[in-house]
Design a protein around this motif. Structure first.
Motif, PDB file in Angstrom:
ATOM      1  N   SER A  72      16.037  70.642  40.116  1.00  0.00           N
ATOM      2  CA  SER A  72      16.617  69.924  38.574  1.00  0.00           C
ATOM      3  C   SER A  72      17.980  70.223  38.897  1.00  0.00           C
ATOM      4  O   SER A  72      18.669  70.911  39.744  1.00  0.00           O
ATOM      5  N   ILE A  73      18.740  69.213  38.082  1.00  0.00           N
ATOM      6  CA  ILE A  73      19.957  69.235  37.869  1.00  0.00           C
ATOM      7  C   ILE A  73      20.415  68.968  36.471  1.00  0.00           C
ATOM      8  O   ILE A  73      19.647  68.601  35.703  1.00  0.00           O
ATOM      9  N   VAL A  74      21.752  69.528  35.960  1.00  0.00           N
ATOM     10  CA  VAL A  74      22.293  69.307  34.645  1.00  0.00           C
ATOM     11  C   VAL A  74      23.120  68.136  34.687  1.00  0.00           C
ATOM     12  O   VAL A  74      24.034  68.169  35.602  1.00  0.00           O
ATOM     13  N   LEU A  75      22.900  67.054  34.207  1.00  0.00           N
ATOM     14  CA  LEU A  75      23.765  65.793  33.801  1.00  0.00           C
ATOM     15  C   LEU A  75      24.741  66.044  32.830  1.00  0.00           C
ATOM     16  O   LEU A  75      24.469  66.198  31.722  1.00  0.00           O
ATOM     17  N   LYS A  76      26.016  65.859  33.125  1.00  0.00           N
ATOM     18  CA  LYS A  76      26.898  66.214  32.037  1.00  0.00           C
ATOM     19  C   LYS A  76      27.605  64.805  31.604  1.00  0.00           C
ATOM     20  O   LYS A  76      27.810  63.938  32.676  1.00  0.00           O
ATOM     21  N   GLY A  77      27.856  64.404  30.414  1.00  0.00           N
ATOM     22  CA  GLY A  77      28.356  63.309  29.826  1.00  0.00           C
ATOM     23  C   GLY A  77      28.541  63.324  28.434  1.00  0.00           C
ATOM     24  O   GLY A  77      28.686  64.238  27.841  1.00  0.00           O
ATOM     25  N   LYS A  78      28.931  62.200  27.840  1.00  0.00           N
ATOM     26  CA  LYS A  78      29.018  61.916  26.701  1.00  0.00           C
ATOM     27  C   LYS A  78      28.105  60.903  25.889  1.00  0.00           C
ATOM     28  O   LYS A  78      27.761  59.858  26.557  1.00  0.00           O
ATOM     29  N   LEU A  79      27.742  60.861  24.860  1.00  0.00           N
ATOM     30  CA  LEU A  79      27.074  59.852  24.048  1.00  0.00           C
ATOM     31  C   LEU A  79      27.991  58.697  23.363  1.00  0.00           C
ATOM     32  O   LEU A  79      28.718  59.186  22.694  1.00  0.00           O
ATOM     33  N   LYS A  80      28.171  57.625  24.238  1.00  0.00           N
ATOM     34  CA  LYS A  80      29.218  56.829  23.603  1.00  0.00           C
ATOM     35  C   LYS A  80      28.356  55.378  22.819  1.00  0.00           C
ATOM     36  O   LYS A  80      27.831  54.801  24.052  1.00  0.00           O
ATOM     37  N   GLY A  81      28.439  55.142  21.921  1.00  0.00           N
ATOM     38  CA  GLY A  81      27.403  53.930  21.371  1.00  0.00           C
ATOM     39  C   GLY A  81      25.886  54.450  21.597  1.00  0.00           C
ATOM     40  O   GLY A  81      25.628  55.418  21.172  1.00  0.00           O
ATOM     41  N   ASN A  82      25.658  53.280  22.105  1.00  0.00           N
ATOM     42  CA  ASN A  82      24.074  53.507  22.578  1.00  0.00           C
ATOM     43  C   ASN A  82      23.650  53.977  24.033  1.00  0.00           C
ATOM     44  O   ASN A  82      22.561  53.928  24.618  1.00  0.00           O
ATOM     45  N   TYR A  83      24.679  54.617  24.577  1.00  0.00           N
ATOM     46  CA  TYR A  83      24.719  55.065  26.180  1.00  0.00           C
ATOM     47  C   TYR A  83      25.009  56.460  26.017  1.00  0.00           C
ATOM     48  O   TYR A  83      25.775  57.015  25.684  1.00  0.00           O
ATOM     49  N   PHE A  84      24.438  57.159  27.135  1.00  0.00           N
ATOM     50  CA  PHE A  84      24.910  58.358  27.829  1.00  0.00           C
ATOM     51  C   PHE A  84      25.633  58.060  28.914  1.00  0.00           C
ATOM     52  O   PHE A  84      25.169  57.463  29.966  1.00  0.00           O
ATOM     53  N   GLN A 108      25.579  55.544  33.397  1.00  0.00           N
ATOM     54  CA  GLN A 108      25.240  55.397  32.011  1.00  0.00           C
ATOM     55  C   GLN A 108      23.792  54.995  31.761  1.00  0.00           C
ATOM     56  O   GLN A 108      23.441  54.274  32.593  1.00  0.00           O
ATOM     57  N   LEU A 109      23.149  55.790  30.855  1.00  0.00           N
ATOM     58  CA  LEU A 109      21.701  55.545  30.477  1.00  0.00           C
ATOM     59  C   LEU A 109      21.518  54.952  29.227  1.00  0.00           C
ATOM     60  O   LEU A 109      22.417  54.999  28.386  1.00  0.00           O
ATOM     61  N   TRP A 110      20.490  54.096  29.012  1.00  0.00           N
ATOM     62  CA  TRP A 110      20.337  53.468  27.656  1.00  0.00           C
ATOM     63  C   TRP A 110      18.653  53.193  27.750  1.00  0.00           C
ATOM     64  O   TRP A 110      18.059  52.976  28.693  1.00  0.00           O
ATOM     65  N   LEU A 111      18.274  52.750  26.565  1.00  0.00           N
ATOM     66  CA  LEU A 111      16.919  52.787  26.374  1.00  0.00           C
ATOM     67  C   LEU A 111      16.679  51.168  25.786  1.00  0.00           C
ATOM     68  O   LEU A 111      17.433  50.826  25.029  1.00  0.00           O
ATOM     69  N   ASP A 112      15.811  50.427  26.644  1.00  0.00           N
ATOM     70  CA  ASP A 112      15.605  48.996  26.172  1.00  0.00           C
ATOM     71  C   ASP A 112      14.711  48.833  24.831  1.00  0.00           C
ATOM     72  O   ASP A 112      14.317  49.760  24.539  1.00  0.00           O
ATOM     73  N   GLN A 113      14.428  47.868  24.569  1.00  0.00           N
ATOM     74  CA  GLN A 113      13.734  47.625  23.259  1.00  0.00           C
ATOM     75  C   GLN A 113      12.117  47.923  23.786  1.00  0.00           C
ATOM     76  O   GLN A 113      11.559  48.336  22.611  1.00  0.00           O
ATOM     77  N   ASP A 114      11.575  48.011  24.742  1.00  0.00           N
ATOM     78  CA  ASP A 114      10.386  48.639  24.928  1.00  0.00           C
ATOM     79  C   ASP A 114      10.629  50.115  25.296  1.00  0.00           C
ATOM     80  O   ASP A 114       9.400  50.672  25.834  1.00  0.00           O
ATOM     81  N   SER A 115      11.521  50.795  24.925  1.00  0.00           N
ATOM     82  CA  SER A 115      11.524  52.314  25.191  1.00  0.00           C
ATOM     83  C   SER A 115      11.633  52.822  26.714  1.00  0.00           C
ATOM     84  O   SER A 115      11.310  53.843  27.175  1.00  0.00           O
ATOM     85  N   GLN A 116      12.020  51.619  27.584  1.00  0.00           N
ATOM     86  CA  GLN A 116      11.986  51.941  29.037  1.00  0.00           C
ATOM     87  C   GLN A 116      13.317  52.383  29.409  1.00  0.00           C
ATOM     88  O   GLN A 116      14.464  51.953  28.696  1.00  0.00           O
ATOM     89  N   LEU A 117      13.632  53.406  30.101  1.00  0.00           N
ATOM     90  CA  LEU A 117      14.980  53.995  30.655  1.00  0.00           C
ATOM     91  C   LEU A 117      15.545  52.931  31.356  1.00  0.00           C
ATOM     92  O   LEU A 117      15.321  52.269  32.243  1.00  0.00           O
TER      93      LEU A 117
END
Length: 149
Positions: A72-84, A108-117
């Motif tokens: 496992s790893i720890v991802l460091k970042g910020k929530l900006k708008g709808n993105y990590f 950057q991570l985000w979820l689409d309308q089908d809740s897919q990463l």
């Protein structure tokens, strides 16, 4: 795109293979999250990646193989708008007036309308030798299916 107000929205287990480029180690979810230009030698085709928010600015990503945690790893970042948005991983190599290189990796991570990463990956580098400049800039987008739990 889903509206994201907290990191827990990303919590879940996802396929490691992208639905866009099946069979490619370089486009695996794990490879996008570790921000390295090398392939992890674990079995990437059968792996699942679990994301779990820890705090307000970190997500723990865990490599699962048949339900067992492998790493496992720890991802460091910020929530900006709808993105990590991850912290930059930047490398700078300067040799004044002769050679220099700057390399930047980020996702950057985000979820689409089908809740897919979805993962947007940014890789750029540029440098110089004497007065000649050169560079590359790559931005890619990948989709990962959430596993039903």
């Amino acid at each position: 795109m889903h509206e994201i107000s907290e990191l827990q929205s990303f919590d879940g287990t996802y396929e490691n293979l992208t639905s866009d480029h099946k069979g490619s180690e370089f486009s695996s979810l794990w490879n996008q999250l570790i921000l390295k230009n090398e392939i992890d030698m674990l079995d990437f085709k059968n792996a699942k990646i679990r994301l779990k928010a820890i705090g307000r600015s970190q997500i723990k990503a865990t490599w699962l193989d048949r339900g067992l945690e492998k790493k496992s790893i720890v991802l460091k970042g910020k929530l900006k708008g709808n993105y990590f948005v991850s912290q930059h991983k930047r490398t700078i190599i300067p040799i004044p007036l002769i050679y220099g290189m700057i390399q930047n990796n980020q996702f950057q991570l985000w979820l689409d309308q089908d809740s897919q990463l979805r993962v947007d990956r940014l890789q750029n580098r540029w440098g110089w030798i004497f007065v000649f400049l050169a560079g590359t800039d790559n931005t890619s987008n990948y989709k990962y299916i959430k596993v039903k739990e």
